[in-house]
Design an enzyme around this catalytic site. Structure first.
Site, PDB file in Angstrom:
ATOM      1  N   GLU A 187      -5.872  -5.114  10.309  1.00 47.01           N
ATOM      2  CA  GLU A 187      -4.846  -4.100  10.558  1.00 47.01           C
ATOM      3  C   GLU A 187      -5.164  -3.359  11.853  1.00 47.01           C
ATOM      4  O   GLU A 187      -5.961  -2.410  11.841  1.00 47.01           O
ATOM      5  CB  GLU A 187      -4.811  -3.097   9.411  1.00 47.01           C
ATOM      6  CG  GLU A 187      -4.505  -3.697   8.065  1.00 47.01           C
ATOM      7  CD  GLU A 187      -3.899  -2.668   7.128  1.00 47.01           C
ATOM      8  OE1 GLU A 187      -2.774  -2.888   6.696  1.00 47.01           O
ATOM      9  OE2 GLU A 187      -4.539  -1.640   6.867  1.00 47.01           O
TER      10      GLU A 187
ATOM     11  N   SER B 116       2.990  -2.362  10.343  1.00 46.85           N
ATOM     12  CA  SER B 116       4.444  -2.376  10.526  1.00 46.85           C
ATOM     13  C   SER B 116       5.090  -3.721  10.164  1.00 46.85           C
ATOM     14  O   SER B 116       6.018  -4.166  10.843  1.00 46.85           O
ATOM     15  CB  SER B 116       4.812  -1.938  11.943  1.00 46.85           C
ATOM     16  OG  SER B 116       4.339  -0.619  12.175  1.00 46.85           O
TER      17      SER B 116
ATOM     18  N   HIS C 160      -9.689   0.949   4.369  1.00 48.51           N
ATOM     19  CA  HIS C 160      -8.445   1.143   5.128  1.00 48.51           C
ATOM     20  C   HIS C 160      -8.740   2.094   6.292  1.00 48.51           C
ATOM     21  O   HIS C 160      -9.554   3.011   6.160  1.00 48.51           O
ATOM     22  CB  HIS C 160      -7.370   1.732   4.200  1.00 48.51           C
ATOM     23  CG  HIS C 160      -6.009   1.736   4.826  1.00 48.51           C
ATOM     24  ND1 HIS C 160      -5.636   2.686   5.746  1.00 48.51           N
ATOM     25  CD2 HIS C 160      -4.966   0.892   4.686  1.00 48.51           C
ATOM     26  CE1 HIS C 160      -4.394   2.424   6.140  1.00 48.51           C
ATOM     27  NE2 HIS C 160      -3.965   1.342   5.516  1.00 48.51           N
TER      28      HIS C 160
ATOM     29  N   GLU D 155      -7.270   4.530   7.444  1.00 45.88           N
ATOM     30  CA  GLU D 155      -7.087   5.962   7.148  1.00 45.88           C
ATOM     31  C   GLU D 155      -8.304   6.514   6.414  1.00 45.88           C
ATOM     32  O   GLU D 155      -8.683   7.675   6.614  1.00 45.88           O
ATOM     33  CB  GLU D 155      -5.794   6.173   6.335  1.00 45.88           C
ATOM     34  CG  GLU D 155      -4.571   5.938   7.218  1.00 45.88           C
ATOM     35  CD  GLU D 155      -3.343   5.419   6.496  1.00 45.88           C
ATOM     36  OE1 GLU D 155      -3.271   5.519   5.255  1.00 45.88           O
ATOM     37  OE2 GLU D 155      -2.438   4.897   7.179  1.00 45.88           O
TER      38      GLU D 155
ATOM     39  N   ASN E  11       0.870  -1.182   0.000  1.00 45.97           N
ATOM     40  CA  ASN E  11       0.000   0.000   0.000  1.00 45.97           C
ATOM     41  C   ASN E  11       0.905   1.231   0.000  1.00 45.97           C
ATOM     42  O   ASN E  11       1.461   1.589   1.038  1.00 45.97           O
ATOM     43  CB  ASN E  11      -0.905  -0.008   1.239  1.00 45.97           C
ATOM     44  CG  ASN E  11      -1.778   1.238   1.312  1.00 45.97           C
ATOM     45  OD1 ASN E  11      -1.885   1.982   0.334  1.00 45.97           O
ATOM     46  ND2 ASN E  11      -2.396   1.457   2.460  1.00 45.97           N
ATOM     47  N   TRP E  12       1.027   1.840  -1.171  1.00 46.75           N
ATOM     48  CA  TRP E  12       1.928   2.999  -1.281  1.00 46.75           C
ATOM     49  C   TRP E  12       1.341   4.252  -0.628  1.00 46.75           C
ATOM     50  O   TRP E  12       2.035   5.224  -0.419  1.00 46.75           O
ATOM     51  CB  TRP E  12       2.223   3.303  -2.757  1.00 46.75           C
ATOM     52  CG  TRP E  12       3.090   2.290  -3.445  1.00 46.75           C
ATOM     53  CD1 TRP E  12       3.573   1.119  -2.932  1.00 46.75           C
ATOM     54  CD2 TRP E  12       3.591   2.364  -4.797  1.00 46.75           C
ATOM     55  NE1 TRP E  12       4.340   0.465  -3.876  1.00 46.75           N
ATOM     56  CE2 TRP E  12       4.363   1.204  -5.030  1.00 46.75           C
ATOM     57  CE3 TRP E  12       3.456   3.292  -5.826  1.00 46.75           C
ATOM     58  CZ2 TRP E  12       5.000   0.955  -6.248  1.00 46.75           C
ATOM     59  CZ3 TRP E  12       4.078   3.050  -7.044  1.00 46.75           C
ATOM     60  CH2 TRP E  12       4.845   1.888  -7.246  1.00 46.75           C
ATOM     61  N   LYS E  13       0.044   4.241  -0.357  1.00 45.48           N
ATOM     62  CA  LYS E  13      -0.652   5.436   0.165  1.00 45.48           C
ATOM     63  C   LYS E  13      -0.358   6.636  -0.731  1.00 45.48           C
ATOM     64  O   LYS E  13      -0.210   6.459  -1.933  1.00 45.48           O
ATOM     65  CB  LYS E  13      -0.248   5.695   1.622  1.00 45.48           C
ATOM     66  CG  LYS E  13      -0.315   4.452   2.497  1.00 45.48           C
ATOM     67  CD  LYS E  13      -0.211   4.763   3.953  1.00 45.48           C
ATOM     68  CE  LYS E  13      -0.064   3.474   4.728  1.00 45.48           C
ATOM     69  NZ  LYS E  13      -0.252   3.621   6.151  1.00 45.48           N
TER      70      LYS E  13
ATOM     71  N   GLY F  32       2.563  -1.051   4.334  1.00 47.53           N
ATOM     72  CA  GLY F  32       2.687   0.352   3.968  1.00 47.53           C
ATOM     73  C   GLY F  32       4.145   0.734   3.797  1.00 47.53           C
ATOM     74  O   GLY F  32       4.756   0.489   2.752  1.00 47.53           O
ATOM     75  N   GLY F  33       4.734   1.299   4.856  1.00 39.84           N
ATOM     76  CA  GLY F  33       6.091   1.851   4.795  1.00 39.84           C
ATOM     77  C   GLY F  33       7.123   0.958   4.115  1.00 39.84           C
ATOM     78  O   GLY F  33       7.863   1.413   3.225  1.00 39.84           O
TER      79      GLY F  33
ATOM     80  N   GLY G 237       1.932   2.132  10.680  1.00 39.74           N
ATOM     81  CA  GLY G 237       2.853   3.256  10.553  1.00 39.74           C
ATOM     82  C   GLY G 237       3.515   3.653  11.854  1.00 39.74           C
ATOM     83  O   GLY G 237       4.124   4.719  11.949  1.00 39.74           O
TER      84      GLY G 237
HETATM   85  C1  PEP Z   1      -0.984   0.045   5.817  1.00 38.84           C
HETATM   86  O1  PEP Z   1      -0.876   1.105   5.249  1.00 38.84           O
HETATM   87  O2  PEP Z   1      -1.958  -0.667   5.556  1.00 38.84           O
HETATM   88  C2  PEP Z   1       0.047  -0.354   6.777  1.00 38.84           C
HETATM   89  C3  PEP Z   1      -0.100  -1.492   7.410  1.00 38.84           C
HETATM   90  O3  PEP Z   1       1.092   0.499   6.948  1.00 38.84           O
HETATM   91  P1  PEP Z   1       2.501   0.152   7.681  1.00 38.84           P
HETATM   92  O4  PEP Z   1       2.991  -1.122   7.092  1.00 38.84           O
HETATM   93  O5  PEP Z   1       3.393   1.312   7.342  1.00 38.84           O
HETATM   94  O6  PEP Z   1       2.223   0.017   9.129  1.00 38.84           O
END
Ligand code: PEP
Length: 253
Positions: free
Chosen positions: A169, A215, A97, A99, A9-11, A236-237, A175
């Site tokens: 999640e 994470s 998601h 967010e 997930n590049w966001k 994500g990251g 994040g």
């Molecule tokens: C996400 O954006 O769905 C996520 C899990 O981010 P991260 O891996 O950065 O925690």
């Protein structure tokens, strides 16, 4: 075996050039995905066409949108429909998601509509669920996630549910660098599967892929994915760094 998925997930990160270079690195890296494994990249809307072109010859690599409208078409300025995604050969779409829920007020009812519209267009929704820290501290996480599943998924038929991927999640792990422990992840995934079993029966529940997100990194992916009910991750990251995401793909069961 259930489908095992490493989903990026590049966001709202990376320029077009950076995104294109990252995908090029990933598709030119020798990773032999097995039949039951997939790598999925949820990229920003303006990059979808480039991303579909880049991965189209790579076996079991797919592109996802990060969101879509709950409406079919019409006067909804700034929105992107599932039909538009389908016309670009996009195979997956993230739905709900945390967010989107938190910053854009997406309710379980709206997410139910998004699931319907994705499925009607042959797009696999990746339905995200998960509790906030305060909910976990009050030991209410199981009931909370069960409510999210009931309100957004339970109107679906068995056949429709089989086309859905779930991503658990915990919001406190997204994040933050704070990952759920393997035990916490497995416990919630088993709970989600048991909720699905009660509603849809054993055989259906056993076929649904449930990804863990929060994470995930190269250093913890293998241990998390090894759990019985964890069928890969939504990342994500660490998905923005080629070397990290390559190891995460390789960590799939
Ligand atoms: C996400 O954006 O769905 C996520 C899990 O981010 P991260 O891996 O950065 O925690």
């Amino acid at each position: 075996m259930r489908k095992q998925i490493a989903a990026a997930n590049w966001k709202m990160n990376l320029t077009y050039q950076q995104g294109s270079a990252l995908l090029q690195t990933l598709v030119t890296t020798e990773i032999d995905l097995k039949e039951h494994q997939a790598a999925v990249f949820a990229v920003p809307f303006p990059y979808l066409e480039m991303a579909v072109d880049t991965v189209q010859h790579k076996k079991n690599y797919y592109i996802a949108a990060q969101n879509c409208s709950d409406k079919k078409s019409g006067a909804f300025t700034g929105e992107v429909s599932a039909e538009m995604l389908k016309s670009l050969n996009v195979n997956y779409c993230l739905v709900g998601h945390s967010e989107r829920r938190e910053y854009f007020g997406e309710s379980n009812a709206v997410l139910a509509e998004k699931l319907n519209i994705c499925l009607a267009n042959g797009i696999t929704p990746v339905f995200c669920c998960g509790e906030a820290l305060a909910t976990r501290e009050q030991h209410r996480q199981n009931a909370y996630v069960e409510g999210q599943l009931k309100e957004s998924l339970f109107h679906l038929s068995k056949e429709a549910l089989l086309k859905v991927v779930i991503a658990y999640e915990p919001i406190w792990a997204i994040g933050t660098g704070k990952t759920a422990s393997t035990e916490q992840a497995q416990e919630m995934h088993a709970h989600i599967r048991s909720v699905l079993k009660n509603q849809y029966g054993d055989s259906i529940a056993e076929q649904i892929s449930i990804l863990y997100g929060g994470s995930v990194k190269a250093s913890n992916a293998r241990e998390l994915f090894a759990s019985k009910d964890v069928d890969g991750g939504l990342v994500g990251g660490a998905s923005l760094i080629a070397a990290e995401f390559i190891e995460i793909i390789k960590a799939l069961k």
